[in-house]
Design a protein around this motif. Structure first.
Motif, mmCIF file in Angstrom:
data_model
loop_
_atom_site.group_PDB
_atom_site.id
_atom_site.type_symbol
_atom_site.label_atom_id
_atom_site.label_comp_id
_atom_site.label_asym_id
_atom_site.label_seq_id
_atom_site.Cartn_x
_atom_site.Cartn_y
_atom_site.Cartn_z
ATOM 1 N N THR A 131 0.803 -1.233 0.000
ATOM 2 C CA THR A 131 0.000 0.000 0.000
ATOM 3 C C THR A 131 0.829 1.274 0.000
ATOM 4 N N THR A 132 2.118 1.171 0.269
ATOM 5 C CA THR A 132 2.972 2.362 0.363
ATOM 6 C C THR A 132 3.099 3.071 -0.980
ATOM 7 N N TYR A 133 3.124 4.404 -0.926
ATOM 8 C CA TYR A 133 3.311 5.196 -2.140
ATOM 9 C C TYR A 133 4.798 5.425 -2.374
ATOM 10 N N PHE A 134 5.261 5.140 -3.600
ATOM 11 C CA PHE A 134 6.679 5.243 -3.934
ATOM 12 C C PHE A 134 7.000 6.433 -4.839
ATOM 13 N N GLY A 135 5.986 7.204 -5.214
ATOM 14 C CA GLY A 135 6.208 8.272 -6.181
ATOM 15 C C GLY A 135 5.974 7.771 -7.585
ATOM 16 N N GLY A 136 5.908 8.703 -8.528
ATOM 17 C CA GLY A 136 5.695 8.318 -9.913
ATOM 18 C C GLY A 136 4.355 7.666 -10.165
ATOM 19 N N GLY A 137 3.399 7.868 -9.247
ATOM 20 C CA GLY A 137 2.073 7.265 -9.393
ATOM 21 C C GLY A 137 1.996 5.817 -8.966
ATOM 22 N N ALA A 138 3.075 5.272 -8.393
ATOM 23 C CA ALA A 138 3.128 3.842 -8.059
ATOM 24 C C ALA A 138 2.791 3.587 -6.591
ATOM 25 N N TYR A 139 1.783 2.763 -6.375
ATOM 26 C CA TYR A 139 1.390 2.341 -5.037
ATOM 27 C C TYR A 139 1.689 0.856 -4.883
ATOM 28 N N GLY A 140 2.474 0.499 -3.886
ATOM 29 C CA GLY A 140 2.803 -0.896 -3.644
ATOM 30 C C GLY A 140 4.107 -1.295 -4.303
ATOM 31 N N ILE A 141 4.778 -2.278 -3.721
ATOM 32 C CA ILE A 141 6.102 -2.688 -4.165
ATOM 33 C C ILE A 141 6.084 -3.255 -5.584
ATOM 34 N N ASP A 142 5.015 -3.964 -5.964
ATOM 35 C CA ASP A 142 4.966 -4.533 -7.306
ATOM 36 C C ASP A 142 4.844 -3.439 -8.363
ATOM 37 N N ALA A 143 3.985 -2.458 -8.108
ATOM 38 C CA ALA A 143 3.844 -1.333 -9.036
ATOM 39 C C ALA A 143 5.134 -0.533 -9.104
ATOM 40 N N ALA A 144 5.811 -0.356 -7.963
ATOM 41 C CA ALA A 144 7.071 0.391 -7.945
ATOM 42 C C ALA A 144 8.147 -0.320 -8.757
ATOM 43 N N ALA A 145 8.232 -1.642 -8.603
ATOM 44 C CA ALA A 145 9.231 -2.413 -9.348
ATOM 45 C C ALA A 145 8.989 -2.297 -10.856
ATOM 46 N N GLU A 146 7.734 -2.367 -11.260
ATOM 47 C CA GLU A 146 7.404 -2.257 -12.682
ATOM 48 C C GLU A 146 7.610 -0.832 -13.193
ATOM 49 N N THR A 147 7.202 0.149 -12.385
ATOM 50 C CA THR A 147 7.295 1.546 -12.804
ATOM 51 C C THR A 147 8.731 2.013 -12.961
ATOM 52 N N PHE A 148 9.570 1.663 -12.003
ATOM 53 C CA PHE A 148 10.939 2.174 -12.017
ATOM 54 C C PHE A 148 11.916 1.266 -12.757
ATOM 55 N N PHE A 149 11.674 -0.054 -12.719
ATOM 56 C CA PHE A 149 12.657 -0.983 -13.293
ATOM 57 C C PHE A 149 12.079 -1.952 -14.324
ATOM 58 N N ASN A 150 10.779 -1.854 -14.583
ATOM 59 C CA ASN A 150 10.131 -2.735 -15.551
ATOM 60 C C ASN A 150 10.384 -4.210 -15.229
ATOM 61 N N THR A 151 10.245 -4.551 -13.959
ATOM 62 C CA THR A 151 10.466 -5.928 -13.518
ATOM 63 C C THR A 151 9.483 -6.263 -12.403
ATOM 64 N N PRO A 152 9.088 -7.527 -12.261
ATOM 65 C CA PRO A 152 8.235 -7.905 -11.128
ATOM 66 C C PRO A 152 8.993 -7.749 -9.809
ATOM 67 N N ALA A 153 8.268 -7.537 -8.742
ATOM 68 C CA ALA A 153 8.894 -7.325 -7.439
ATOM 69 C C ALA A 153 9.770 -8.499 -7.019
ATOM 70 N N GLN A 154 9.383 -9.710 -7.410
ATOM 71 C CA GLN A 154 10.157 -10.887 -6.987
ATOM 72 C C GLN A 154 11.528 -10.963 -7.660
ATOM 73 N N ASN A 155 11.764 -10.131 -8.686
ATOM 74 C CA ASN A 155 13.054 -10.145 -9.380
ATOM 75 C C ASN A 155 13.975 -8.995 -8.959
ATOM 76 N N LEU A 156 13.568 -8.211 -8.003
ATOM 77 C CA LEU A 156 14.364 -7.058 -7.592
ATOM 78 C C LEU A 156 15.719 -7.483 -7.019
#
Length: 218
Positions: A131-156
């Motif tokens: 639920t955390t907001y990461f900036g760039g319109g991304a809410y949640g770790i999965d959205a943040a991983a995709e938004t910033f790195f174009n990868t699923p959260a499990q691949n970070l």
């Protein structure tokens, strides 16, 4: 040829090409809810290290952290450190405003203790990360991983996780190109905190710090 999909449940609009691939997303972006079991340990540990080292030990409020933050702020003459736990931040994200009044902070602490009585630590961490907001319109770790790195959260990677763990402190200030230098400093700070907490060793931290991060194209 473009088609537009209104993702009302996610409050976002996706633009697709003629074969159905998403080429742009406008509006808030919410990733899918991920469980802790799906994430590499270093993803979760990056957030614990920088936000709440005593997360597994406290009851929702870390009184020693509050005292430490108060003393540091008095020395600096301004707010340079916070004492909120991950549980308190979750409460603020879900049900409270960001006001810094004593009444609101007391309410936050009371609700955090109640939340710890009703949920497990893993459940609280999952809610926080999703639920955390990461900036760039991304809410949640999965959205943040995709938004910033174009990868699923499990691949970070460790380097990417430290970067993302830098964002919730001030997402609107850090999540932009102009803040790259400041955010690199924050990333290094997170890596240092992960070493201090025993989550990674200095060799892993040095390797992560030396990596050039490749960001997703907006």
């Amino acid at each position: 040829h473009l088609s537009v999909v209104n993702r009302t449940c996610l409050s976002a609009i996706e633009f697709h090409d003629n074969i159905g691939d998403a080429i742009a997303i406008r509006g808030p972006r919410y990733g899918r809810a991920v469980s802790l079991a799906e994430l590499p340990p270093h993803v979760v540990n990056a957030f614990i290290a920088v936000e709440d080292k005593r997360f597994l030990a406290h009851d929702g409020v870390d009184y020693s952290a509050i005292v430490r933050a108060t003393l540091e702020n008095l020395r600096a003459g301004r707010t340079v450190q916070g004492g909120s736990t991950i549980t308190q931040q979750l409460v603020k994200n879900l049900v409270l405003t960001s006001d810094q009044t004593l009444r609101r902070k007391a309410q936050e602490a009371r609700l955090a203790i109640t939340l710890e009585e009703r949920l497990t630590k893993d459940e609280i961490l999952e809610l926080y990360l999703n639920t955390t907001y990461f900036g760039g319109g991304a809410y949640g770790i999965d959205a943040a991983a995709e938004t910033f790195f174009n990868t699923p959260a499990q691949n970070l990677t460790i380097a990417q996780s430290a970067y993302l763990a830098s964002l919730p402190k001030a997402p609107s200030r850090y999540a932009n190109a102009e803040a790259a230098a400041a955010l690199k400093g924050r990333q290094l700070y997170v890596l240092d905190q992960m070493v201090e907490a025993g989550f990674i060793n200095t060799s892993q931290a040095d390797d992560a710090a030396s990596q050039t991060l490749t960001f997703a194209q907006p």
